[in-house]
Design an enzyme around this catalytic site. Structure first.
Site, PDB file in Angstrom:
ATOM      1  N   ASN A   1       0.848  -1.196   0.000  1.00  0.00           N
ATOM      2  CA  ASN A   1       0.000   0.000   0.000  1.00  0.00           C
ATOM      3  C   ASN A   1       0.878   1.239   0.000  1.00  0.00           C
ATOM      4  O   ASN A   1       2.111   1.144   0.018  1.00  0.00           O
ATOM      5  CB  ASN A   1      -0.973  -0.029   1.181  1.00  0.00           C
ATOM      6  CG  ASN A   1      -0.248   0.002   2.507  1.00  0.00           C
ATOM      7  OD1 ASN A   1       0.404   0.970   2.848  1.00  0.00           O
ATOM      8  ND2 ASN A   1      -0.343  -1.106   3.255  1.00  0.00           N
TER       9      ASN A   1
ATOM     10  N   ASP B   1      -4.755  -6.200   5.316  1.00  0.00           N
ATOM     11  CA  ASP B   1      -5.804  -7.010   5.944  1.00  0.00           C
ATOM     12  C   ASP B   1      -5.756  -8.454   5.450  1.00  0.00           C
ATOM     13  O   ASP B   1      -6.207  -9.363   6.142  1.00  0.00           O
ATOM     14  CB  ASP B   1      -7.186  -6.401   5.657  1.00  0.00           C
ATOM     15  CG  ASP B   1      -7.404  -5.128   6.480  1.00  0.00           C
ATOM     16  OD1 ASP B   1      -6.957  -5.102   7.638  1.00  0.00           O
ATOM     17  OD2 ASP B   1      -7.990  -4.166   5.949  1.00  0.00           O
TER      18      ASP B   1
ATOM     19  N   LYS C   1       8.525 -17.561  -9.658  1.00  0.00           N
ATOM     20  CA  LYS C   1       7.784 -16.457 -10.278  1.00  0.00           C
ATOM     21  C   LYS C   1       6.549 -17.009 -10.998  1.00  0.00           C
ATOM     22  O   LYS C   1       6.658 -17.972 -11.769  1.00  0.00           O
ATOM     23  CB  LYS C   1       8.702 -15.736 -11.267  1.00  0.00           C
ATOM     24  CG  LYS C   1       8.078 -14.505 -11.842  1.00  0.00           C
ATOM     25  CD  LYS C   1       9.048 -13.800 -12.769  1.00  0.00           C
ATOM     26  CE  LYS C   1       8.299 -12.739 -13.549  1.00  0.00           C
ATOM     27  NZ  LYS C   1       9.074 -12.214 -14.653  1.00  0.00           N
TER      28      LYS C   1
ATOM     29  N   PRO D   1      -3.887 -11.380  10.972  1.00  0.00           N
ATOM     30  CA  PRO D   1      -4.298 -11.065  12.337  1.00  0.00           C
ATOM     31  C   PRO D   1      -4.428  -9.557  12.511  1.00  0.00           C
ATOM     32  O   PRO D   1      -3.708  -8.792  11.861  1.00  0.00           O
ATOM     33  CB  PRO D   1      -3.148 -11.607  13.199  1.00  0.00           C
ATOM     34  CG  PRO D   1      -1.984 -11.716  12.274  1.00  0.00           C
ATOM     35  CD  PRO D   1      -2.552 -11.968  10.900  1.00  0.00           C
ATOM     36  N   ASP D   2      -5.335  -9.105  13.361  1.00  0.00           N
ATOM     37  CA  ASP D   2      -5.464  -7.676  13.667  1.00  0.00           C
ATOM     38  C   ASP D   2      -4.575  -7.370  14.872  1.00  0.00           C
ATOM     39  O   ASP D   2      -4.926  -7.673  16.014  1.00  0.00           O
ATOM     40  CB  ASP D   2      -6.927  -7.320  13.948  1.00  0.00           C
ATOM     41  CG  ASP D   2      -7.116  -5.804  13.997  1.00  0.00           C
ATOM     42  OD1 ASP D   2      -6.298  -5.127  14.656  1.00  0.00           O
ATOM     43  OD2 ASP D   2      -8.049  -5.294  13.371  1.00  0.00           O
ATOM     44  N   ILE D   3      -3.422  -6.781  14.600  1.00  0.00           N
ATOM     45  CA  ILE D   3      -2.403  -6.568  15.643  1.00  0.00           C
ATOM     46  C   ILE D   3      -2.937  -5.640  16.731  1.00  0.00           C
ATOM     47  O   ILE D   3      -2.792  -5.883  17.933  1.00  0.00           O
ATOM     48  CB  ILE D   3      -1.119  -5.970  15.012  1.00  0.00           C
ATOM     49  CG1 ILE D   3      -0.614  -6.886  13.896  1.00  0.00           C
ATOM     50  CG2 ILE D   3      -0.042  -5.753  16.064  1.00  0.00           C
ATOM     51  CD1 ILE D   3       0.417  -6.260  12.979  1.00  0.00           C
TER      52      ILE D   3
ATOM     53  N   PHE E   1      -5.117   4.114  14.575  1.00  0.00           N
ATOM     54  CA  PHE E   1      -5.374   5.077  13.515  1.00  0.00           C
ATOM     55  C   PHE E   1      -6.474   4.487  12.632  1.00  0.00           C
ATOM     56  O   PHE E   1      -6.630   3.272  12.561  1.00  0.00           O
ATOM     57  CB  PHE E   1      -4.109   5.319  12.676  1.00  0.00           C
ATOM     58  CG  PHE E   1      -3.316   6.516  13.126  1.00  0.00           C
ATOM     59  CD1 PHE E   1      -2.653   6.503  14.344  1.00  0.00           C
ATOM     60  CD2 PHE E   1      -3.242   7.654  12.340  1.00  0.00           C
ATOM     61  CE1 PHE E   1      -1.926   7.603  14.765  1.00  0.00           C
ATOM     62  CE2 PHE E   1      -2.519   8.765  12.744  1.00  0.00           C
ATOM     63  CZ  PHE E   1      -1.860   8.744  13.961  1.00  0.00           C
TER      64      PHE E   1
ATOM     65  N   LYS F   1     -14.476   1.458  14.905  1.00  0.00           N
ATOM     66  CA  LYS F   1     -13.202   0.777  15.233  1.00  0.00           C
ATOM     67  C   LYS F   1     -12.826   1.004  16.690  1.00  0.00           C
ATOM     68  O   LYS F   1     -12.307   0.109  17.358  1.00  0.00           O
ATOM     69  CB  LYS F   1     -12.082   1.286  14.318  1.00  0.00           C
ATOM     70  CG  LYS F   1     -12.149   0.680  12.932  1.00  0.00           C
ATOM     71  CD  LYS F   1     -11.099   1.226  11.982  1.00  0.00           C
ATOM     72  CE  LYS F   1     -11.401   0.715  10.573  1.00  0.00           C
ATOM     73  NZ  LYS F   1     -10.710   1.406   9.527  1.00  0.00           N
TER      74      LYS F   1
ATOM     75  N   LYS G   1     -12.677  -2.496  18.568  1.00  0.00           N
ATOM     76  CA  LYS G   1     -11.330  -2.967  18.940  1.00  0.00           C
ATOM     77  C   LYS G   1     -10.996  -2.617  20.392  1.00  0.00           C
ATOM     78  O   LYS G   1      -9.898  -2.857  20.854  1.00  0.00           O
ATOM     79  CB  LYS G   1     -10.287  -2.379  17.988  1.00  0.00           C
ATOM     80  CG  LYS G   1     -10.490  -2.757  16.518  1.00  0.00           C
ATOM     81  CD  LYS G   1      -9.262  -2.463  15.669  1.00  0.00           C
ATOM     82  CE  LYS G   1      -9.536  -2.674  14.188  1.00  0.00           C
ATOM     83  NZ  LYS G   1      -8.340  -2.693  13.354  1.00  0.00           N
TER      84      LYS G   1
END
Ligand code: PMT
Length: 404
Positions: A213, A282, A292, A309-311, A327, A341, A345
């Site tokens: 990203n 994600d 390749k 995993p969502d750290i 964030f 969120k 969370k």
């Protein structure tokens, strides 16, 4: 000291980046500063005193043995006059002499004789920059309160590419004239441990391709640098970015979300504060190909992705947990998604930014945040990321203190 320093003593040491110091004088003056310049003997091999005299409108000093200036103890007068001492470029030699507390020329003598905060903008070849001796000297200076600005990564005058290029003059001027660290925030945060994630994570598809990203790491690195200035011990878990670690900050380099999670899990128990600025992927490919991936006729390619995993959620779910700040990067309905969120969370605070617009958020110099916590909110207006980091840490310090 005033919040906005006006009297800057600019020291220029010997290196090819000395030519950029001339522009730096202009940038400092544009921001309202009065600038007096001291050149080292080696700086004079690259630039002339006359250039700096014309640009600063002040006499330039080059030697401790100037009988006219020293008739009235000119170096002591200059040391007292300065509200900040900025050295740009700071060569490896000058950094070593400062770390040793030498006073063998006018500039090093001034640095010992002043009570003004010291800012250093290093510039040198990348191998010199990475040398353990240079890093140890900088650690010594940072431990004594110096602030290190940069360097950047990129092409160098010697033809090599890497870390060691002096920051651009506009960035140095902005950082050197930035307000002093918020004393109220320092009172709460100094001595505490910050664990921070920053940058992107990348998920390999095969040995040459990955899913990634646009996060540059700038927001997270600005927070790390400001937290270090406030006296925090900072551990920065960083995805791949083109930024050097801020001086005095321990950086753990990772690549994928799983590596980031492992680095965080191994360090979170000692943290007082956890801030997740990283743009974590994600999803990752179920299986990265060993070879390749080849084109197959005219057909497309279907990738099977599995969830990472969502750290952040994992840290917030711990029984013994630090103060947890997330964030949220959103393109629309910023506040609604961020609130979701915050609650889902179980965060202490969330900083939401709109992304996908030119000039803020991902890969930009500036940002603007809507900060939310259970029962409260505050806007941090559009500013460069260093300023946004300052305001966010002041707010976090207030919330940390208000916590039951
Ligand atoms: O790096 P820059 O170019 O300076 O850009 C800064 C930024 C835009 C990346 C930064 O300000 C930002 O918004 N970071 C969060 C980006 C993001 O991934 O947001 P999110 O809404 O997808 O995730 C919410 C939170 O959960 C984030 O704190 C994220 O770090 C965390 N998360 C997400 C997924 C996951 N698997 N693990 C996580 O920890």
């Amino acid at each position: 000291m005033n919040d906005t320093p006006q009297r800057i003593l600019l020291g220029v040491s010997g290196g090819i980046a000395a030519y950029k110091a001339a522009d730096l004088v202009r940038r400092l003056r544009e921001r309202g500063a009065q600038v007096r310049v001291v050149l080292t003997e080696n700086a004079e091999r690259f630039v002339t005193a006359l250039t700096f005299q014309a640009l600063s409108g002040e006499p330039v000093r080059t030697s401790l043995w100037d009988s006219a200036a020293e008739a009235s103890m000119g170096h002591i007068e200059l040391a007292r006059w300065a509200q900040r001492v900025l050295i740009a470029p700071a060569s490896a030699d000058l950094i070593a002499r400062l770390a040793q507390g030498q006073a063998d020329d006018l500039l090093t003598t001034l640095c010992l004789a002043t009570e003004a905060p010291l800012f250093l903008a290093p510039a040198m070849n990348r191998v010199m920059w990475e040398h353990a001796a240079v890093q140890a000297n900088l650690d010594t200076l940072v431990a004594r309160g110096a602030t290190v600005l940069g360097p950047d990564e990129g092409g160098q005058a010697c033809g090599e590419t890497g870390a060691g290029r002096m920051w651009e003059p506009a960035a140095i001027a902005a950082a050197a004239l930035a307000p002093a660290p918020d004393p109220a925030a320092a009172a709460v945060l100094a001595g505490r441990n910050l664990l921070l994630t920053a940058g992107p994570t990348v998920e390999d598809l095969d040995p040459v391709r990955y899913l990634g990203n646009r996060s540059s790491g700038r927001m997270g690195y600005a927070i790390a640098a400001e937290a270090q200035r406030l006296g925090m011990r900072v551990t920065l878990v960083s995805g791949p970015v083109n930024l050097p670690a801020p001086a005095g900050v321990e950086r753990i380099a990772v690549r994928s979300a799983e590596q980031m999670r492992e680095a965080v899990t191994g360090r979170v128990s000692g943290a007082d504060l956890f801030i997740a600025t990283a743009a974590v992927a994600d999803f990752r490919p179920r299986q990265a190909s060993r070879d390749k991936i080849k084109k197959r006729g005219d057909g497309g390619l279907v990738l099977e992705l599995v969830q990472n995993p969502d750290i952040l959620a994992e840290v917030a779910a711990r029984q013994e947990r630090p103060f947890v700040v997330g964030f949220a990067a959103e393109t629309c309905d910023v506040e609604r998604y961020a609130l979701d969120k915050l609650e889902r969370k179980r965060l202490d605070l969330i900083a939401a930014n709109r992304v996908g617009e030119e000039g803020t958020g991902f890969d930009a110099d500036a940002n603007a945040l809507t900060v939310l916590w259970p029962g409260g909110r505050q806007e941090i207006g559009r500013a460069d990321k260093a300023q946004v980091a300052r305001e966010l840490l002041s707010l976090i310090a207030q919330r940390l203190q208000a916590r039951p």
